[in-house]
Design an enzyme around this catalytic site. Structure first.
Site, short mmCIF file in Angstrom:
data_model
loop_
_atom_site.label_atom_id
_atom_site.label_comp_id
_atom_site.label_asym_id
_atom_site.label_seq_id
_atom_site.Cartn_x
_atom_site.Cartn_y
_atom_site.Cartn_z
N GLY A 34 -0.60 -3.87 5.50
CA GLY A 34 -1.79 -3.87 4.65
C GLY A 34 -1.89 -2.52 3.98
O GLY A 34 -0.87 -1.89 3.66
N ASN A 88 -14.02 7.50 -0.42
CA ASN A 88 -13.30 6.33 0.14
C ASN A 88 -14.21 5.12 0.33
O ASN A 88 -15.38 5.26 0.68
CB ASN A 88 -12.73 6.66 1.52
N GLY A 126 -0.76 0.41 6.71
CA GLY A 126 0.62 0.16 7.12
C GLY A 126 1.59 0.39 5.96
O GLY A 126 2.67 0.96 6.13
N LYS A 147 -12.75 8.39 17.71
CA LYS A 147 -12.52 7.58 16.50
C LYS A 147 -13.45 6.39 16.47
O LYS A 147 -13.97 6.01 15.42
CB LYS A 147 -11.05 7.13 16.46
#
Ligand code: KPL
Length: 298
Positions: free
Chosen positions: A9, A244, A12, A177
């Protein structure tokens, strides 16, 4: 190094593209992306722009030195099953949510490493990934402590120009995270805003509350993560990735199932005391998935 990336995706494909500048890489993902990469290669554009020609397929090859797993958390069991017959020296999970490494380790006969990544990517078209921000990969033994396999993978990533730190405290890093993702992903997806919109106002309060609740649950489970550290990590990522669109916002925008269960939902399930912000975020995103039928879309 021979590397198979399972989950071509956004992230990756970016990591696979970066690694393909130095190593033999096979991208495993869905059509039409993998077919386009097989025919015409992969274009990485943005922060750095380059073209690479990795192998690409819908199924993993018979063997590789490393399987880099970047599938969505709800696809980890399928990835583990697909890799079970593959001869591997090591496997590295760089995924959102918790529990992925255990799912992989149950099927694989090689060291399974845990990883986190702050590189920004967006798969905009088959064969083309936007590189939206340079970051860092942190990887190490999933149970913590030193790992020869982690050192080898770190050296291979660095050789390809991927900023990498080999860490001996991955359990804590994974909770850190989780706190960042719990703070950012659902709120940006529900409000349809970029990460930077959580820098002030009501978004900032919501993000900080979700991070604090996650830190409390981490401590309930014996992980040393203070409220202040969880909030300041989330605020730093909000600042550093202001432009982002979070992965969950990207999921919602294309009507795809989200990773809510492995992020805020995981916090809710792991908690022994009330976590009302994570619970509300989980309910709202789950409501959206159910109403749009996206809980079945991948
Ligand atoms: O990991 C991320 C994601 O979008 O899933 C963050 C850190 C929130 C960056 O967008």
């Amino acid at each position: 190094m021979d590397i198979v990336v399972v989950g071509a995706g956004s992230l990756g494909s970016l990591l696979g593209g970066l690694l393909a500048r130095e190593h033999d890489v096979t991208l495993v993902g869905r059509e039409p992306h993998v077919g386009t990469v097989r025919r015409a290669g992969l274009d990485v554009v943005g922060t750095e722009s380059f073209h690479v020609d990795p192998a690409a397929d819908t199924d993993p090859p018979a063997g590789a030195d490393l399987a880099l797993v970047t599938v969505k958390s709800y696809d980890t069991a399928d990835a583990a099953a697909a890799l079970a017959d593959c001869s591997l020296e090591a496997c590295l999970s760089v995924q959102n949510g918790m529990g992925n490494e255990g799912t992989l380790a149950a099927e694989l006969d090689c060291p399974v490493l845990a990883g986190t990544c702050t590189y920004g990517a967006n798969l905009v078209d088959p064969g083309r990934v936007d590189f939206t921000g340079r970051g860092e990969v942190v990887l190490g033994a999933r149970e913590g402590g030193p790992s020869a396999a982690a050192e080898d993978v770190g050296t291979a990533f660095e050789a390809a120009g991927v900023e990498t730190t080999v860490a001996t405290d991955m359990p804590t890093r994974l909770w850190e995270k989780l706190a960042v993702n719990a703070a950012i992903n659902a709120t940006t997806a529900l409000a349809r805003v970029e990460n930077g919109a959580l820098a002030d106002g009501p978004g900032r309060t919501l993000a900080a509350d979700a991070a604090r609740e996650t830190a409390r649950v981490a401590r309930e489970r014996g992980v040393d993560l203070s409220d202040d550290r969880a909030v300041s990590l989330a605020e730093r990522v909000i600042r550093d990735t202001a432009a982002n669109r979070s992965s969950m916002l990207q999921d919602v925008e294309v009507g795809r199932r989200t990773e809510i269960a492995a992020i805020n939902g995981y916090v809710v399930d792991a908690a022994t005391t009330p976590v009302p912000v994570n619970e509300t975020l989980t309910r709202l995103v789950t409501l959206w998935e159910t109403r749009t039928g996206s809980e079945r879309e991948r």
